[in-house]
Design an enzyme around this catalytic site. Sequence first.
Site, PDB file in Angstrom:
ATOM      1  N   ASN A 197      -6.926  12.953 -11.010  1.00  0.00           N
ATOM      2  CA  ASN A 197      -7.315  13.206 -12.457  1.00  0.00           C
ATOM      3  C   ASN A 197      -7.319  14.820 -12.440  1.00  0.00           C
ATOM      4  O   ASN A 197      -6.962  15.408 -11.441  1.00  0.00           O
ATOM      5  CB  ASN A 197      -9.057  12.483 -12.202  1.00  0.00           C
ATOM      6  CG  ASN A 197      -9.584  13.325 -11.324  1.00  0.00           C
ATOM      7  OD1 ASN A 197      -9.972  14.616 -10.947  1.00  0.00           O
ATOM      8  ND2 ASN A 197     -10.283  12.432 -10.331  1.00  0.00           N
ATOM      9  N   TYR A 230      -7.672   4.139 -15.526  1.00  0.00           N
ATOM     10  CA  TYR A 230      -7.440   4.618 -16.709  1.00  0.00           C
ATOM     11  C   TYR A 230      -7.413   3.822 -18.033  1.00  0.00           C
ATOM     12  O   TYR A 230      -6.841   4.078 -18.893  1.00  0.00           O
ATOM     13  CB  TYR A 230      -6.186   5.705 -16.613  1.00  0.00           C
ATOM     14  CG  TYR A 230      -6.857   7.165 -16.214  1.00  0.00           C
ATOM     15  CD1 TYR A 230      -8.094   7.504 -15.827  1.00  0.00           C
ATOM     16  CD2 TYR A 230      -5.926   8.297 -16.275  1.00  0.00           C
ATOM     17  CE1 TYR A 230      -8.585   8.461 -15.379  1.00  0.00           C
ATOM     18  CE2 TYR A 230      -6.614   9.457 -15.612  1.00  0.00           C
ATOM     19  CZ  TYR A 230      -7.825   9.682 -15.257  1.00  0.00           C
ATOM     20  OH  TYR A 230      -8.223  10.867 -14.966  1.00  0.00           O
ATOM     21  N   ASP A 264       0.938  -1.218   0.011  1.00  0.00           N
ATOM     22  CA  ASP A 264      -0.224   0.208  -0.010  1.00  0.00           C
ATOM     23  C   ASP A 264       0.763   1.245  -0.082  1.00  0.00           C
ATOM     24  O   ASP A 264       1.727   1.674   0.683  1.00  0.00           O
ATOM     25  CB  ASP A 264      -1.010  -0.027   1.438  1.00  0.00           C
ATOM     26  CG  ASP A 264      -1.727   1.511   1.376  1.00  0.00           C
ATOM     27  OD1 ASP A 264      -2.514   1.238   2.236  1.00  0.00           O
ATOM     28  OD2 ASP A 264      -1.745   2.281   0.619  1.00  0.00           O
ATOM     29  N   THR A 300      -2.674   2.568 -14.960  1.00  0.00           N
ATOM     30  CA  THR A 300      -2.692   1.300 -15.349  1.00  0.00           C
ATOM     31  C   THR A 300      -4.112   0.906 -14.639  1.00  0.00           C
ATOM     32  O   THR A 300      -4.314  -0.393 -14.587  1.00  0.00           O
ATOM     33  CB  THR A 300      -1.551   0.337 -14.927  1.00  0.00           C
ATOM     34  OG1 THR A 300      -1.430   0.412 -13.414  1.00  0.00           O
ATOM     35  CG2 THR A 300      -0.295   0.945 -15.531  1.00  0.00           C
ATOM     36  N   GLY A 301      -4.878   1.442 -13.831  1.00  0.00           N
ATOM     37  CA  GLY A 301      -5.894   1.149 -13.111  1.00  0.00           C
ATOM     38  C   GLY A 301      -6.965   1.570 -13.810  1.00  0.00           C
ATOM     39  O   GLY A 301      -7.439   1.179 -15.141  1.00  0.00           O
ATOM     40  N   GLY A 317      -9.290   4.503  -6.506  1.00  0.00           N
ATOM     41  CA  GLY A 317      -7.950   3.773  -6.599  1.00  0.00           C
ATOM     42  C   GLY A 317      -6.980   4.432  -5.635  1.00  0.00           C
ATOM     43  O   GLY A 317      -7.252   4.745  -4.438  1.00  0.00           O
ATOM     44  N   VAL A 318      -5.758   4.649  -6.123  1.00  0.00           N
ATOM     45  CA  VAL A 318      -4.563   5.242  -5.293  1.00  0.00           C
ATOM     46  C   VAL A 318      -5.162   6.728  -4.779  1.00  0.00           C
ATOM     47  O   VAL A 318      -4.740   7.067  -3.779  1.00  0.00           O
ATOM     48  CB  VAL A 318      -3.209   5.005  -5.996  1.00  0.00           C
ATOM     49  CG1 VAL A 318      -3.195   6.032  -7.031  1.00  0.00           C
ATOM     50  CG2 VAL A 318      -2.332   5.239  -4.950  1.00  0.00           C
ATOM     51  N   ASP A 319      -5.775   7.355  -5.755  1.00  0.00           N
ATOM     52  CA  ASP A 319      -6.268   8.673  -5.501  1.00  0.00           C
ATOM     53  C   ASP A 319      -7.056   8.728  -3.946  1.00  0.00           C
ATOM     54  O   ASP A 319      -6.829   9.328  -3.320  1.00  0.00           O
ATOM     55  CB  ASP A 319      -6.999   9.304  -6.621  1.00  0.00           C
ATOM     56  CG  ASP A 319      -7.222  10.969  -6.586  1.00  0.00           C
ATOM     57  OD1 ASP A 319      -7.863  11.147  -7.264  1.00  0.00           O
ATOM     58  OD2 ASP A 319      -6.575  11.592  -5.754  1.00  0.00           O
TER      59      ASP A 319
HETATM   60  N1  APR Z   1      -1.220   1.713  -3.015  1.00  0.00           N
HETATM   61  C1  APR Z   1      -0.459   1.046  -4.553  1.00  0.00           C
HETATM   62  N2  APR Z   1      -1.010   1.067  -5.615  1.00  0.00           N
HETATM   63  C2  APR Z   1      -2.514   1.291  -5.602  1.00  0.00           C
HETATM   64  C3  APR Z   1      -3.358   1.553  -4.313  1.00  0.00           C
HETATM   65  C4  APR Z   1      -2.424   1.674  -3.290  1.00  0.00           C
HETATM   66  N3  APR Z   1      -3.294   1.834  -2.156  1.00  0.00           N
HETATM   67  N4  APR Z   1      -4.588   1.545  -4.897  1.00  0.00           N
HETATM   68  C5  APR Z   1      -4.640   1.157  -6.261  1.00  0.00           C
HETATM   69  N5  APR Z   1      -3.176   1.110  -6.506  1.00  0.00           N
HETATM   70  C6  APR Z   1      -2.799   0.835  -8.001  1.00  0.00           C
HETATM   71  C7  APR Z   1      -3.765   0.126  -8.935  1.00  0.00           C
HETATM   72  O1  APR Z   1      -3.901  -1.246  -8.746  1.00  0.00           O
HETATM   73  C8  APR Z   1      -3.248   0.296 -10.226  1.00  0.00           C
HETATM   74  O2  APR Z   1      -2.458  -0.562 -10.624  1.00  0.00           O
HETATM   75  O3  APR Z   1      -2.540   2.050  -8.624  1.00  0.00           O
HETATM   76  C9  APR Z   1      -2.415   1.715 -10.001  1.00  0.00           C
HETATM   77  C10 APR Z   1      -3.319   2.776 -10.490  1.00  0.00           C
HETATM   78  O4  APR Z   1      -4.476   2.917 -10.521  1.00  0.00           O
HETATM   79  P1  APR Z   1      -5.502   3.863 -10.508  1.00  0.00           P
HETATM   80  O5  APR Z   1      -5.483   4.341  -8.928  1.00  0.00           O
HETATM   81  O6  APR Z   1      -6.950   3.555 -10.805  1.00  0.00           O
HETATM   82  O7  APR Z   1      -5.148   5.194 -11.319  1.00  0.00           O
HETATM   83  P2  APR Z   1      -5.282   5.473 -12.731  1.00  0.00           P
HETATM   84  O8  APR Z   1      -5.296   4.418 -13.512  1.00  0.00           O
HETATM   85  O9  APR Z   1      -4.043   6.356 -13.131  1.00  0.00           O
HETATM   86  O10 APR Z   1      -6.781   6.184 -12.886  1.00  0.00           O
HETATM   87  C11 APR Z   1      -6.749   7.264 -12.333  1.00  0.00           C
HETATM   88  O11 APR Z   1      -8.630   6.795 -11.232  1.00  0.00           O
HETATM   89  O12 APR Z   1      -8.731   6.740  -8.779  1.00  0.00           O
HETATM   90  C12 APR Z   1      -9.290   7.504 -10.008  1.00  0.00           C
HETATM   91  O13 APR Z   1      -9.150   9.898  -9.435  1.00  0.00           O
HETATM   92  C13 APR Z   1      -8.439   9.056 -10.091  1.00  0.00           C
HETATM   93  O14 APR Z   1      -9.728   9.702 -11.945  1.00  0.00           O
HETATM   94  C14 APR Z   1      -8.518   9.137 -11.352  1.00  0.00           C
HETATM   95  C15 APR Z   1      -8.303   7.803 -12.094  1.00  0.00           C
END
Ligand code: APR
Length: 188
Positions: free
Chosen positions: A32, A135, A18, A132-133, A40-42
């Site tokens: 975003n 998006y 994490d 990679t999540g 997600g991580v945001d």
């Molecule tokens: N720690 C590490 N990695 C994480 C965590 C965490 N706590 N939570 C999620 N991830 C990983 C996901 O598994 C993925 O591999 O972070 C990577 C990025 O995924 P997202 O968080 O979905 O980000 P992204 O693909 O850039 O999409 C961004 O998603 O959360 C929204 O507000 C954000 O609109 C924006 C979009």
Amino acid sequence: MATAGTFFGGRLTVETGDLTALEVDALVNAANPGLLGGGGVDGAIHRAGGPVILRECREIRRTRHPDGLPAGRAVTTGGGNLKARFVIHTVGPVWRGGSAGEDGVLADAYRSSIREAEAKGLSSLAFPAISTGVYGFPKDRAARIVAGLLKDYFLGGPKLSRIRMVFFSAADAEIFLKEAAPLLTGSP
Ligand code: APR
């Protein structure tokens, strides 16, 4: 936090866990353009960091990016309740099939985040796998792009002493290492 790979004498590590739990100078948030949180991580960073991060993001929107933070750019806020001192918020590309310049924007997001950290004189920086999540950027393609830019960075006189690539799952870390290790270890 489990370490899945180390490169450049330990200055670059690939880990699973994490991101929000890390004690580093700065975490990179996969945000975003709105900068007002998300999933997600945001979502994890805002939950763990607390409302002060959102307050600083709102102020950045009001004063510097009224139309939103463009993809590929990065801004910095404090870390709030996180162990990290700062959060560097960057916006990765939304995957649209690969012919809309996504590769370049992904690299820009990483490079802008590194520049933000260097501008603050920081030493350690932790990245999630941007785009990679939600998006939808293909994980293997992202790995090749990130490995290439990190190799150039560490061979080009890095100012940061440590970059940690943190994956939420071991499976994701394995995908990254499969693509990245040959590029990273193929260096002289
Ligand atoms: N720690 C590490 N990695 C994480 C965590 C965490 N706590 N939570 C999620 N991830 C990983 C996901 O598994 C993925 O591999 O972070 C990577 C990025 O995924 P997202 O968080 O979905 O980000 P992204 O693909 O850039 O999409 C961004 O998603 O959360 C929204 O507000 C954000 O609109 C924006 C979009």
